[in-house]
Scaffold this active site. Structure first.
Site, PDB file in Angstrom:
ATOM      1  N   ALA A   1      -9.712   4.902 -12.061  1.00  0.00           N
ATOM      2  CA  ALA A   1     -10.915   4.521 -11.323  1.00  0.00           C
ATOM      3  C   ALA A   1     -11.078   5.466 -10.137  1.00  0.00           C
ATOM      4  O   ALA A   1     -10.182   5.557  -9.290  1.00  0.00           O
ATOM      5  CB  ALA A   1     -10.825   3.082 -10.837  1.00  0.00           C
TER       6      ALA A   1
ATOM      7  N   TYR B   1      -2.178  12.946   2.744  1.00  0.00           N
ATOM      8  CA  TYR B   1      -0.796  12.648   3.105  1.00  0.00           C
ATOM      9  C   TYR B   1      -0.018  13.824   3.694  1.00  0.00           C
ATOM     10  O   TYR B   1       0.603  13.698   4.749  1.00  0.00           O
ATOM     11  CB  TYR B   1      -0.048  12.115   1.876  1.00  0.00           C
ATOM     12  CG  TYR B   1      -0.630  10.831   1.347  1.00  0.00           C
ATOM     13  CD1 TYR B   1      -0.393   9.611   1.986  1.00  0.00           C
ATOM     14  CD2 TYR B   1      -1.427  10.834   0.211  1.00  0.00           C
ATOM     15  CE1 TYR B   1      -0.925   8.431   1.510  1.00  0.00           C
ATOM     16  CE2 TYR B   1      -1.972   9.650  -0.276  1.00  0.00           C
ATOM     17  CZ  TYR B   1      -1.725   8.464   0.374  1.00  0.00           C
ATOM     18  OH  TYR B   1      -2.271   7.292  -0.095  1.00  0.00           O
TER      19      TYR B   1
ATOM     20  N   TRP C   1      -4.606  14.525  -8.935  1.00  0.00           N
ATOM     21  CA  TRP C   1      -5.566  14.515  -7.832  1.00  0.00           C
ATOM     22  C   TRP C   1      -6.863  15.252  -8.191  1.00  0.00           C
ATOM     23  O   TRP C   1      -7.737  15.420  -7.343  1.00  0.00           O
ATOM     24  CB  TRP C   1      -4.954  15.158  -6.583  1.00  0.00           C
ATOM     25  CG  TRP C   1      -4.008  14.260  -5.837  1.00  0.00           C
ATOM     26  CD1 TRP C   1      -2.680  14.086  -6.057  1.00  0.00           C
ATOM     27  CD2 TRP C   1      -4.329  13.410  -4.728  1.00  0.00           C
ATOM     28  NE1 TRP C   1      -2.149  13.188  -5.163  1.00  0.00           N
ATOM     29  CE2 TRP C   1      -3.143  12.758  -4.335  1.00  0.00           C
ATOM     30  CE3 TRP C   1      -5.509  13.142  -4.024  1.00  0.00           C
ATOM     31  CZ2 TRP C   1      -3.090  11.856  -3.281  1.00  0.00           C
ATOM     32  CZ3 TRP C   1      -5.451  12.241  -2.963  1.00  0.00           C
ATOM     33  CH2 TRP C   1      -4.257  11.611  -2.605  1.00  0.00           C
TER      34      TRP C   1
ATOM     35  N   CYS D   1      -3.677   5.165   0.698  1.00  0.00           N
ATOM     36  CA  CYS D   1      -3.330   3.826   0.214  1.00  0.00           C
ATOM     37  C   CYS D   1      -1.954   3.426   0.739  1.00  0.00           C
ATOM     38  O   CYS D   1      -1.759   2.311   1.202  1.00  0.00           O
ATOM     39  CB  CYS D   1      -3.351   3.791  -1.313  1.00  0.00           C
ATOM     40  SG  CYS D   1      -4.989   4.036  -2.022  1.00  0.00           S
TER      41      CYS D   1
ATOM     42  N   GLU E   1       4.259  16.081  -6.946  1.00  0.00           N
ATOM     43  CA  GLU E   1       3.386  15.505  -5.921  1.00  0.00           C
ATOM     44  C   GLU E   1       4.158  15.278  -4.619  1.00  0.00           C
ATOM     45  O   GLU E   1       3.656  15.586  -3.529  1.00  0.00           O
ATOM     46  CB  GLU E   1       2.779  14.188  -6.396  1.00  0.00           C
ATOM     47  CG  GLU E   1       1.799  13.605  -5.378  1.00  0.00           C
ATOM     48  CD  GLU E   1       1.433  12.166  -5.654  1.00  0.00           C
ATOM     49  OE1 GLU E   1       0.240  11.822  -5.563  1.00  0.00           O
ATOM     50  OE2 GLU E   1       2.349  11.353  -5.937  1.00  0.00           O
TER      51      GLU E   1
ATOM     52  N   ARG F   1      -1.712  -0.433   1.770  1.00  0.00           N
ATOM     53  CA  ARG F   1      -2.880  -1.291   1.994  1.00  0.00           C
ATOM     54  C   ARG F   1      -3.558  -1.694   0.692  1.00  0.00           C
ATOM     55  O   ARG F   1      -4.169  -2.754   0.579  1.00  0.00           O
ATOM     56  CB  ARG F   1      -3.899  -0.580   2.887  1.00  0.00           C
ATOM     57  CG  ARG F   1      -4.518   0.650   2.236  1.00  0.00           C
ATOM     58  CD  ARG F   1      -5.731   1.198   2.954  1.00  0.00           C
ATOM     59  NE  ARG F   1      -6.258   2.364   2.259  1.00  0.00           N
ATOM     60  CZ  ARG F   1      -7.153   2.309   1.263  1.00  0.00           C
ATOM     61  NH1 ARG F   1      -7.625   1.145   0.873  1.00  0.00           N
ATOM     62  NH2 ARG F   1      -7.569   3.410   0.670  1.00  0.00           N
TER      63      ARG F   1
ATOM     64  N   ASP G   1      -3.120   0.025  -6.943  1.00  0.00           N
ATOM     65  CA  ASP G   1      -3.545  -0.034  -8.341  1.00  0.00           C
ATOM     66  C   ASP G   1      -2.284  -0.301  -9.159  1.00  0.00           C
ATOM     67  O   ASP G   1      -1.479   0.595  -9.405  1.00  0.00           O
ATOM     68  CB  ASP G   1      -4.199   1.307  -8.712  1.00  0.00           C
ATOM     69  CG  ASP G   1      -4.454   1.494 -10.199  1.00  0.00           C
ATOM     70  OD1 ASP G   1      -4.095   0.604 -10.997  1.00  0.00           O
ATOM     71  OD2 ASP G   1      -5.006   2.548 -10.572  1.00  0.00           O
TER      72      ASP G   1
ATOM     73  N   ILE H   1      -5.211  -5.397 -10.230  1.00  0.00           N
ATOM     74  CA  ILE H   1      -5.285  -4.862 -11.584  1.00  0.00           C
ATOM     75  C   ILE H   1      -6.756  -4.631 -11.888  1.00  0.00           C
ATOM     76  O   ILE H   1      -7.567  -5.562 -11.803  1.00  0.00           O
ATOM     77  CB  ILE H   1      -4.684  -5.832 -12.611  1.00  0.00           C
ATOM     78  CG1 ILE H   1      -3.209  -6.095 -12.313  1.00  0.00           C
ATOM     79  CG2 ILE H   1      -4.850  -5.279 -14.031  1.00  0.00           C
ATOM     80  CD1 ILE H   1      -2.597  -7.197 -13.169  1.00  0.00           C
TER      81      ILE H   1
END
Length: 318
Positions: A317, A148, A84, A201, A62, A221, A224, A263
């Site tokens: 999620a 990114y 992804w 994120c 990644e 920001r 997880d 969490i």
């Protein structure tokens, strides 16, 4: 015991004990705190968690994907990296061209309904096969937009030009190490609402040189904690090692500053299991010699003496 890993475990404990129940975009629900900082001394060893197995090869491929400025999951799939997939898959199943079974809310349904999960996995396998074998399909549905890699390497300006932030920062570290402007941002307000599969994120990071060592601070920001943050710690620590090596420096600290640290409600039991485990010695990182990080391949980076506790599975999620 590694103090680096303890910093992560302390974050887990804090959120379990002090976290506020909040709803979220995925409708999963979270326990959340706002504002937390962890520090990792990279001289202790490479900060890959040992209280559960974390797949280092996925982190490497990644990061190389980011460094190359790539935004299409085809590269990741070629390296057996599926982290992804869900965001690209969502783009496909919500398109007018998709004619398969209803995949609405596939993330939750796959976790709750075994018969639907079997159907979903079959559709996902078809999707991945098309990405790998069909250039036109891959170009249309494998690309995640200005995520990114695009922001790091091809930031679009108002004049229609692009800025290679990563290359510029590396040059600046070599030429003016004491500068306070060694920053890279992935948060582009123009692209966030319309041109990203997932708004970044990990939004901004800064490098700092002192005493022949390179340190990095990340502002994230949204984190997880169970699934994402262990990847983020290892990924930015690895990036710090790589840039330090290119610039003739030693790795210093990785400082991880989190905004909304959460969490997910369906990760709580997994976190509790992890907290019962004793941390082990951190592994060591091995990097083949190279001229520039832009020429690196995933095979040039390896880990030694990684002896973690077993993996702990949890749903993503989306």
């Amino acid at each position: 015991m590694s103090m680096s890993e303890q910093a992560y475990l302390d974050l887990c404990k804090r959120v379990l004990e002090e976290g506020t129940k909040k709803e979220d975009r995925t409708k999963t629900g979270t326990l959340s705190v706002f504002g937390h900082q962890m520090r990792f001394d990279l001289a202790e060893g490479f900060p890959l968690l040992t209280t559960k197995f974390v797949p280092f090869r996925l982190i490497v491929s990644e990061l190389i994907w980011f460094i190359q400025g790539d935004t299409n999951i085809r590269y990741l799939l070629k390296h057996n990296n599926n982290i992804w997939n869900e965001w690209a898959f969502k783009k496909w199943v919500e398109s007018d061209e998709y004619t398969g079974p209803d995949m609405d809310n596939f993330g939750h349904r796959a976790n709750e309904d075994p018969s639907f999960k079997e159907l979903y996995l079959k559709e996902m396998d078809k999707f991945k096969k098309s990405i790998l074998e069909d250039d036109e399909f891959a170009a249309k549905y494998g690309d995640l937009g200005s995520v990114y890699g695009s922001q790091w390497r091809k930031w679009r300006t108002s004049k229609g030009e692009t800025i290679d932030q990563l290359k510029g920062v590396i040059q600046a570290i070599k030429q003016n190490p004491d500068s306070r402007r060694h920053l890279i941002t992935a948060w582009n307000p123009e692209d966030v609402p319309s041109n990203m599969a997932l708004p970044p994120c990990h939004t901004m990071f800064q490098f700092y040189v002192a005493d022949g060592k390179l340190s990095c601070q990340l502002y994230q920001r949204s984190g997880d904690i169970f699934l994402g943050v262990p990847f983020n710690i290892a990924s930015y620590a690895l990036l710090t090692y790589l840039i330090a090596k290119e610039c003739g420096l030693k790795p210093g600290e990785f400082i991880h500053t989190l905004g909304d640290a959460h969490i997910y409600s369906n990760h709580i039991e997994q976190i509790k299991t992890q907290l019962k485990r004793e941390p082990r010695n951190l592994p060591n990182l091995h990097i083949q010699d190279f001229q520039t990080i832009f020429d690196l391949e995933a095979e040039d980076i390896s880990l030694e003496n990684y002896d973690p506790h077993p993996a702990i599975k949890a749903p993503v999620a989306v």
